[in-house]
Enzyme design. Structure first.
Site, PDB file in Angstrom:
ATOM      1  N   ILE A   1       0.836  -1.371   0.177  1.00  0.00           N
ATOM      2  CA  ILE A   1       0.013  -0.100  -0.151  1.00  0.00           C
ATOM      3  C   ILE A   1       0.758   1.274   0.059  1.00  0.00           C
ATOM      4  O   ILE A   1       0.371   2.276  -0.259  1.00  0.00           O
ATOM      5  CB  ILE A   1      -1.062   0.056   1.158  1.00  0.00           C
ATOM      6  CG1 ILE A   1      -0.145  -0.258   2.479  1.00  0.00           C
ATOM      7  CG2 ILE A   1      -2.061  -0.859   1.100  1.00  0.00           C
ATOM      8  CD1 ILE A   1      -1.153   0.017   3.664  1.00  0.00           C
TER       9      ILE A   1
ATOM     10  N   TYR B   1      -3.570 -10.816  17.508  1.00  0.00           N
ATOM     11  CA  TYR B   1      -2.607 -11.327  16.472  1.00  0.00           C
ATOM     12  C   TYR B   1      -2.747 -12.925  16.586  1.00  0.00           C
ATOM     13  O   TYR B   1      -2.847 -13.598  15.506  1.00  0.00           O
ATOM     14  CB  TYR B   1      -1.269 -10.719  16.552  1.00  0.00           C
ATOM     15  CG  TYR B   1      -0.291 -11.208  15.509  1.00  0.00           C
ATOM     16  CD1 TYR B   1      -0.279 -10.751  14.255  1.00  0.00           C
ATOM     17  CD2 TYR B   1       0.687 -11.950  16.235  1.00  0.00           C
ATOM     18  CE1 TYR B   1       0.612 -11.037  13.362  1.00  0.00           C
ATOM     19  CE2 TYR B   1       1.700 -12.359  14.966  1.00  0.00           C
ATOM     20  CZ  TYR B   1       1.741 -11.796  13.894  1.00  0.00           C
ATOM     21  OH  TYR B   1       2.704 -12.319  13.048  1.00  0.00           O
TER      22      TYR B   1
HETATM   23  N1  SER Z   1       7.575 -11.152  15.313  1.00  0.00           N
HETATM   24  C1  SER Z   1       6.046 -11.149  15.442  1.00  0.00           C
HETATM   25  C2  SER Z   1       5.639 -10.233  16.463  1.00  0.00           C
HETATM   26  O1  SER Z   1       6.269  -9.942  17.493  1.00  0.00           O
HETATM   27  C3  SER Z   1       5.430 -12.448  15.921  1.00  0.00           C
HETATM   28  O2  SER Z   1       4.962 -13.069  14.720  1.00  0.00           O
HETATM   29  O3  SER Z   1       4.537  -9.729  16.404  1.00  0.00           O
END
Ligand code: SER
Length: 317
Positions: free
Chosen positions: A36, A143
């Site tokens: 993007i 996440y």
């Molecule tokens: N390195 C990433 C993070 O710290 C983990 O996938 O969010």
């Protein structure tokens, strides 16, 4: 004829180096970078680039048709720390982009795709040491929830629709070309920049927070090897555990002090400590070793040596 590859999120930490590596292998014109925003000059000048929002299915489909793309690497994502601040944006970005590429593959518009998962799929109830491929997960971050759900969707699209999707649970990644942004393991990159600039670093994790980590060259080689391997050999269609080294902030400080004896480290843990505490300390990657011959090359001291050498060169320019 070599196939055409599209990288989504090509200007990010992994995307930049993956694009450059694939261009070396397949020829510059065969690897289309997209993001993007525009990226660094090496990436922008070495081959085709498209400004593209990977959440926009129509725009994505158009680029795939235009360049006759056969393979996609989806590297666009919001990382762990930023995702805690913007949960619904993180969910939308991380999931919609994945559905877009899975659906392109389901409809036969691309042949193969790579999607990155993470150690963040694991949670506080997961065994911390030598975390097995298959175990209790229960991620406690936005996440991690998006990555675990994504893994199940990859598995489902493979089983149900025969989609050739391949994935790795990356540990924290250390690289010098492009900095990460918004992750919990970012300290392991920042520290080298700060060590050279100021000979000191204030770490946002505690001294003894051991996490699985990997130097970028290993991560890129793993990604390319997995994509090259015979699909019949792959027993995992969710995402492969992948390990290289495990260290704490105190360990990396010691490794840096071998080169910069006066380097000073302070600790001021913030909200990212809780995220780090929920993740494994080390990873059992025997399935990746067995299925496609994975073997890491970089340990902590070799990483430190390489990072300091490249960053010194970069700073001198
Ligand atoms: N390195 C990433 C993070 O710290 C983990 O996938 O969010």
């Amino acid at each position: 004829m070599a196939k055409t590859i599209l990288i989504l999120g090509a200007c990010g930490q992994i995307g930049t180096e993956l694009t450059l590596a694939l261009r070396q292998m397949h020829g510059n014109e065969k690897v289309v970078a997209s993001d993007i925003r525009e990226g660094g000059s090496e990436l922008m000048e070495s081959g085709p680039f498209e400004l593209l929002d990977a959440t926009d299915y129509n725009a994505l489909e158009e680029a795939v048709m235009h360049y006759e793309v056969e393979e996609i690497y989806l590297m666009a994502a919001m990382l762990s720390a930023t995702s805690e601040k913007f949960p619904s944006r993180a969910w939308n970005l991380n999931m919609n982009t994945l559905f877009n590429v899975l659906n392109l593959a389901k409809e036969g518009k691309i042949e193969k795709l790579f999607w990155p998962s993470s150690i963040a799929v694991f949670g506080p109830n997961t065994p911390k040491e030598q975390t097995p491929q298959s175990t209790v997960m229960e991620p406690s971050t936005v996440y991690g929830i998006s990555k675990q759900s994504g893994e199940r969707w990859c598995w489902y699209y493979n089983r149900k629709y025969g989609v050739d999707v391949r994935s790795i649970r990356y540990p924290g990644l250390i690289s010098w070309k492009t900095q990460p942004g918004g992750g919990t393991t970012d300290y392991a990159v920042e520290i080298y920049h700060e060590a050279l600039a100021h000979n000191r670093y204030t770490c946002f994790l505690k001294a003894d927070s051991r996490l699985p980590m990997m130097y970028m060259d290993d991560a890129i080689r793993a990604t390319i090897d997995l994509m090259k391997s015979d699909g019949e050999q792959l027993s995992i269609r969710s995402s492969y555990n992948l390990g290289a080294m495990s260290f704490s902030p105190a360990d990396i400080a010691k490794s840096i002090q071998k080169h910069l004896p006066d380097f000073q480290m302070n600790y001021e843990p913030d909200f990212r400590q809780e995220i780090a505490d929920s993740w494994p300390s080390s990873i059992d990657d025997s399935q990746a070793r067995e299925d496609w011959g994975w073997e890491p090359e970089f340990d902590l001291d070799k990483t430190t040596e390489t990072m300091l050498a490249h960053l010194r060169e970069q700073m001198a320019k």
